[in-house]
Design a protein around this motif. Structure first.
Motif, PDB file in Angstrom:
ATOM      1  N   ALA A 196      18.064  23.436   5.514  1.00  0.00           N
ATOM      2  CA  ALA A 196      18.141  22.762   4.313  1.00  0.00           C
ATOM      3  C   ALA A 196      16.920  21.800   3.873  1.00  0.00           C
ATOM      4  CB  ALA A 196      19.361  22.014   4.233  1.00  0.00           C
ATOM      5  N   PRO A 197      16.598  21.715   2.807  1.00  0.00           N
ATOM      6  CA  PRO A 197      15.561  20.867   2.279  1.00  0.00           C
ATOM      7  C   PRO A 197      15.880  19.544   2.823  1.00  0.00           C
ATOM      8  CG  PRO A 197      17.106  21.180   0.133  1.00  0.00           C
ATOM      9  CD  PRO A 197      17.266  22.238   1.533  1.00  0.00           C
ATOM     10  N   SER A 198      14.928  18.533   3.302  1.00  0.00           N
ATOM     11  CA  SER A 198      15.108  17.452   3.730  1.00  0.00           C
ATOM     12  C   SER A 198      14.287  16.127   3.094  1.00  0.00           C
ATOM     13  CB  SER A 198      14.622  17.254   5.378  1.00  0.00           C
ATOM     14  OG  SER A 198      15.090  18.109   6.007  1.00  0.00           O
ATOM     15  N   PRO A 199      14.776  15.923   1.832  1.00  0.00           N
ATOM     16  CA  PRO A 199      14.404  14.994   1.106  1.00  0.00           C
ATOM     17  C   PRO A 199      14.225  13.457   1.752  1.00  0.00           C
ATOM     18  CG  PRO A 199      16.334  15.323   0.300  1.00  0.00           C
ATOM     19  CD  PRO A 199      16.300  16.423   1.286  1.00  0.00           C
ATOM     20  N   PHE A 200      13.147  12.782   1.299  1.00  0.00           N
ATOM     21  CA  PHE A 200      13.161  11.395   1.776  1.00  0.00           C
ATOM     22  C   PHE A 200      12.415  10.679   0.723  1.00  0.00           C
ATOM     23  CE2 PHE A 200      14.725   8.775   4.763  1.00  0.00           C
ATOM     24  CZ  PHE A 200      13.846   7.562   5.043  1.00  0.00           C
ATOM     25  N   PHE A 201      12.826   9.635   0.453  1.00  0.00           N
ATOM     26  CA  PHE A 201      11.975   8.541  -0.336  1.00  0.00           C
ATOM     27  C   PHE A 201      12.022   7.356   0.200  1.00  0.00           C
ATOM     28  CE2 PHE A 201      13.543  11.529  -3.638  1.00  0.00           C
ATOM     29  CZ  PHE A 201      12.209  11.652  -4.706  1.00  0.00           C
ATOM     30  N   VAL A 202      10.676   6.648   0.204  1.00  0.00           N
ATOM     31  CA  VAL A 202      10.654   5.473   0.786  1.00  0.00           C
ATOM     32  C   VAL A 202      10.049   4.401  -0.023  1.00  0.00           C
ATOM     33  CG1 VAL A 202       8.873   4.112   2.582  1.00  0.00           C
ATOM     34  CG2 VAL A 202       9.630   6.562   3.047  1.00  0.00           C
ATOM     35  N   ASP A 203      10.572   3.347  -0.276  1.00  0.00           N
ATOM     36  CA  ASP A 203      10.178   2.076  -1.144  1.00  0.00           C
ATOM     37  C   ASP A 203       8.921   1.345  -0.650  1.00  0.00           C
ATOM     38  OD1 ASP A 203      10.059   0.174  -3.097  1.00  0.00           O
ATOM     39  OD2 ASP A 203      12.175  -0.196  -2.865  1.00  0.00           O
ATOM     40  N   GLU A 204       7.770   1.575  -1.532  1.00  0.00           N
ATOM     41  CA  GLU A 204       6.579   1.225  -0.968  1.00  0.00           C
ATOM     42  C   GLU A 204       6.202   0.168  -1.969  1.00  0.00           C
ATOM     43  OE1 GLU A 204       4.854   2.137   1.412  1.00  0.00           O
ATOM     44  OE2 GLU A 204       5.054   4.268   1.635  1.00  0.00           O
ATOM     45  N   VAL A 212      10.229  -4.551  -9.025  1.00  0.00           N
ATOM     46  CA  VAL A 212      10.466  -3.020  -9.311  1.00  0.00           C
ATOM     47  C   VAL A 212      10.498  -2.308  -7.780  1.00  0.00           C
ATOM     48  CG1 VAL A 212       9.267  -3.082 -11.297  1.00  0.00           C
ATOM     49  CG2 VAL A 212       8.128  -2.586  -9.297  1.00  0.00           C
ATOM     50  N   SER A 213      11.227  -1.258  -7.966  1.00  0.00           N
ATOM     51  CA  SER A 213      11.464  -0.181  -6.892  1.00  0.00           C
ATOM     52  C   SER A 213      10.146   0.839  -6.870  1.00  0.00           C
ATOM     53  CB  SER A 213      12.403   0.219  -6.345  1.00  0.00           C
ATOM     54  OG  SER A 213      13.583  -0.758  -6.200  1.00  0.00           O
ATOM     55  N   LEU A 214       9.398   1.030  -6.032  1.00  0.00           N
ATOM     56  CA  LEU A 214       8.367   2.256  -6.067  1.00  0.00           C
ATOM     57  C   LEU A 214       8.971   3.471  -5.019  1.00  0.00           C
ATOM     58  CD1 LEU A 214       5.584   3.551  -7.425  1.00  0.00           C
ATOM     59  CD2 LEU A 214       4.704   2.058  -5.561  1.00  0.00           C
ATOM     60  N   LEU A 215       9.386   4.298  -5.126  1.00  0.00           N
ATOM     61  CA  LEU A 215       9.847   5.248  -4.316  1.00  0.00           C
ATOM     62  C   LEU A 215       9.009   6.390  -4.187  1.00  0.00           C
ATOM     63  CD1 LEU A 215      13.845   5.508  -5.115  1.00  0.00           C
ATOM     64  CD2 LEU A 215      12.417   3.622  -4.039  1.00  0.00           C
ATOM     65  N   ARG A 216       8.148   6.409  -3.027  1.00  0.00           N
ATOM     66  CA  ARG A 216       7.357   7.370  -2.776  1.00  0.00           C
ATOM     67  C   ARG A 216       8.045   8.638  -2.069  1.00  0.00           C
ATOM     68  NH1 ARG A 216       3.829   8.683   1.458  1.00  0.00           N
ATOM     69  NH2 ARG A 216       4.404   6.908   2.676  1.00  0.00           N
ATOM     70  N   ASN A 217       7.519   9.606  -2.468  1.00  0.00           N
ATOM     71  CA  ASN A 217       8.291  11.008  -2.248  1.00  0.00           C
ATOM     72  C   ASN A 217       7.244  11.553  -0.973  1.00  0.00           C
ATOM     73  OD1 ASN A 217       9.421  13.366  -1.902  1.00  0.00           O
ATOM     74  ND2 ASN A 217       9.186  14.092  -3.943  1.00  0.00           N
ATOM     75  N   THR A 218       8.288  11.609   0.232  1.00  0.00           N
ATOM     76  CA  THR A 218       7.521  12.111   1.315  1.00  0.00           C
ATOM     77  C   THR A 218       8.559  13.446   1.770  1.00  0.00           C
ATOM     78  OG1 THR A 218       9.284  10.784   2.773  1.00  0.00           O
ATOM     79  CG2 THR A 218       7.080   9.819   2.169  1.00  0.00           C
TER      80      THR A 218
END
Length: 557
Positions: free
Chosen positions: A18-26, A448-454
């Motif tokens: 299954a897809p493994s999304p992950f967002f990191v707050d940078e 603010v939150s900056l969620l980088r898509n990894t």
């Protein structure tokens, strides 16, 4: 459709079952440390302290990198002289960090800010900004040298402005402006929770509004600028925007919902029926919210509409709508019936699981690049002192399964998505140019939150559409249709939307396991159609009206 799902399955098989999304707050790593204020989080005495503020992803210096604009408000008790919070403009340095250029750029205004939208009002190739306020809105013209000039005209926004959007409603090549106004608010005549006549919510004493207060009138400003002079004329009454009367209006989204080639306008309204203005192609609009089925809940109730977003979530080529609402309610997912009406599909689509969230910013984005628009929404309550409602709430990421069904994958997406804040504004855009959609979130009285898509995802292609000469250089209203196998993916360039915020103008299309697209068709805002052949993915392509692909840049690794 079947062919495309096979290619998407190849991607999922490559990276796991299954897809493994992950967002990191940078945000901190990127240098976004400033606090964006709006009232006091210990107690809200007045309605103006509850809405929060908007954010923007836009490229103000035309270097191909998304910069960030954040709107701040204030506190009713004020700040010491010289320490008032100001709006912030952060320049993208291209290395994952941002530099604060607010003062140098001339946008470091201190006041009770609310929302922001962007567009090139003078067709000089540089993106301008409109910022709404509880007070007087401000129109900033981008000089093209890294600075902005305040060109606000008298009367252009002396109300409680909230959501806004630039739109060329008359297709004359000049961007006009739609502004939502919320409440005619006066603290002197509005009861406080600790006063003699407080308002109540679930038997608790709370601040008052919007019900019981007089609503604002939405405004449409026609761009009549010429010869270097900025001029907008109020055509709200003449155009029919004023006809519904006062409303508690918040978000503004533009879309051509009937696909007649002319932009229509959707407005989310708090505690009243929402509005859908159909463009009659003669300079006027007809309000069709009730008859179209996009004004109320499925069971005919008025709702507290907050944020809105537009995308073709079911892949039939027609724009659909999604809207967030108050707590003890569901969001609305309106599927376009392709006959001028919408059908609410909230429950059947899988968005009917939660009623405890109070939704604000909402956006469609294809986070896993499988070619199906997913949904991201941010939440937060308005009553910090009421135990019945959780003030800080988590975000929600819904994955589009491609059959009209969405699944909550927030937990898989990581702690950055599950984090609890009193969130409000939301913008989407690929700030690091790696081909994956990132997220920018404003939070009440926090940075603010900056969620980088990894996420390990499929391939994508990004199209930057550009007008030419002196005609709608932002290409707002342009629609791109991209063919991948047997599917046609649709995207539209728009200003505003989500919740009082501005997302990237560029259109990103996920291609699953494909390495390119089989063809592109662009319908420009003036109605002309341009067709291009096969294009290789993994790149940001600039398509200029009448000139085809004029620039090509590979994604960053």
């Amino acid at each position: 459709m079947g062919h495309f799902r096979k290619t998407a399955f190849f991607v999922f098989a490559l990276y796991g079952a299954a897809p493994s999304p992950f967002f990191v707050d940078e945000a901190l790593k990127a240098g976004l440390k400033d606090i964006f204020y709006c009232g006091d989080d210990r107690r809200k005495n007045y309605l103006v302290e509850t809405l929060g503020t908007g954010v923007a992803f836009f490229d103000y210096d035309n270097d191909g990198l998304l910069d960030i604009f954040g709107v701040t408000a204030s506190k009713l008790e004020g700040f010491p002289a010289g320490q008032e919070p100001v709006n912030r403009l952060y320049r993208n340095k291209g290395d994952g960090t941002f530099a604060d250029v607010s003062k140098a750029a001339g946008v470091a205004k201190s006041s009770w800010g609310q929302g922001v939208c962007a567009g090139d009002i003078d067709n000089d190739g540089f993106t301008d900004l409109y910022v709404t306020y509880w007070g007087t809105d401000v129109l900033y013209r981008n000089r093209g040298d890294g600075t902005f000039e305040d060109v606000t005209m008298p009367g252009i926004g002396s109300r409680w402005g909230t959501g806004c959007a630039f739109v060329d409603y008359d297709r004359d090549g000049r961007l006009d402006l739609m502004v939502a106004n919320y409440v005619n608010f006066d603290m002197k005549n509005t009861p406080r929770p600790d006063g003699p006549k407080p308002c109540q919510w679930k038997s608790e004493k709370v601040m008052c509004g919007p019900q019981g207060l007089s609503g604002g009138l939405n405004r449409l400003w026609r761009n009549e600028s010429a010869g270097g002079a900025t001029r907008f004329t109020d055509v709200s009454k003449k155009a029919g925007i004023e006809a519904p009367g006062p409303r508690y209006s918040l978000s503004v989204s533009t879309l051509d919902y009937d696909r007649d080639g002319w932009p229509d306008i959707y407005v989310a309204v708090d505690s009243q029926a929402s509005l859908l203005f159909r463009n009659k192609r003669d300079g006027t609009f007809e309000e069709t919210g009730l008859e179209s089925g996009a004004a109320l809940s499925e069971d005919g109730r008025e709702q507290a509409g907050m944020g809105t977003a537009v995308a073709d979530y079911d892949g039939d080529g027609w724009p659909d709508l999604v809207k967030t609402n108050f707590t003890d309610d569901l969001p609305n997912l309106y599927r376009n019936n392709r006959d001028g009406s919408f059908a609410e599909t909230t429950a059947v689509a899988g968005l009917g699981k939660y009623t405890q969230f109070l939704g604000w910013g909402i956006a469609f984005l294809d986070y896993d690049n499988d070619g199906w628009p997913d949904i991201f929404m941010v939440n937060g309550h308005v009553y910090p002192d009421v135990k019945l409602g959780e003030y800080r709430q988590r975000r929600i990421l819904y994955r589009n399964g491609g059959a009209g069904k969405f699944t909550d994958v927030s937990n898989e997406a990581g702690p950055a998505v599950m984090a609890k804040t009193a969130a409000r504004g939301l913008a989407t855009g690929d700030y690091d140019n790696d081909g994956r959609a990132d997220l920018l979130i404003s939070n009440m009285n926090e940075r603010v939150s900056l969620l980088r898509n990894t996420a390990a995802a499929g391939q994508s292609i990004t199209l930057k559409l550009a007008g030419t000469g002196k005609s709608n250089r932002s290409a707002i209203g342009a629609v791109a249709r991209v063919t991948v196998g047997k599917r046609v993916l649709t995207g539209e360039v728009r200003s505003g939307s989500t919740f009082m915020s501005q997302s990237d103008f560029r259109l990103q299309f996920g291609m699953g396991g494909a390495v390119g697209v089989d063809g592109v068709e662009v319908t420009w805002p003036d109605g002309t159609v341009e067709k291009l052949g096969a294009l290789t993915g993994g790149r940001i392509l600039t398509i200029t009206q009448g000139k085809g692909v004029t620039a090509s840049v590979a994604y960053r690794k």
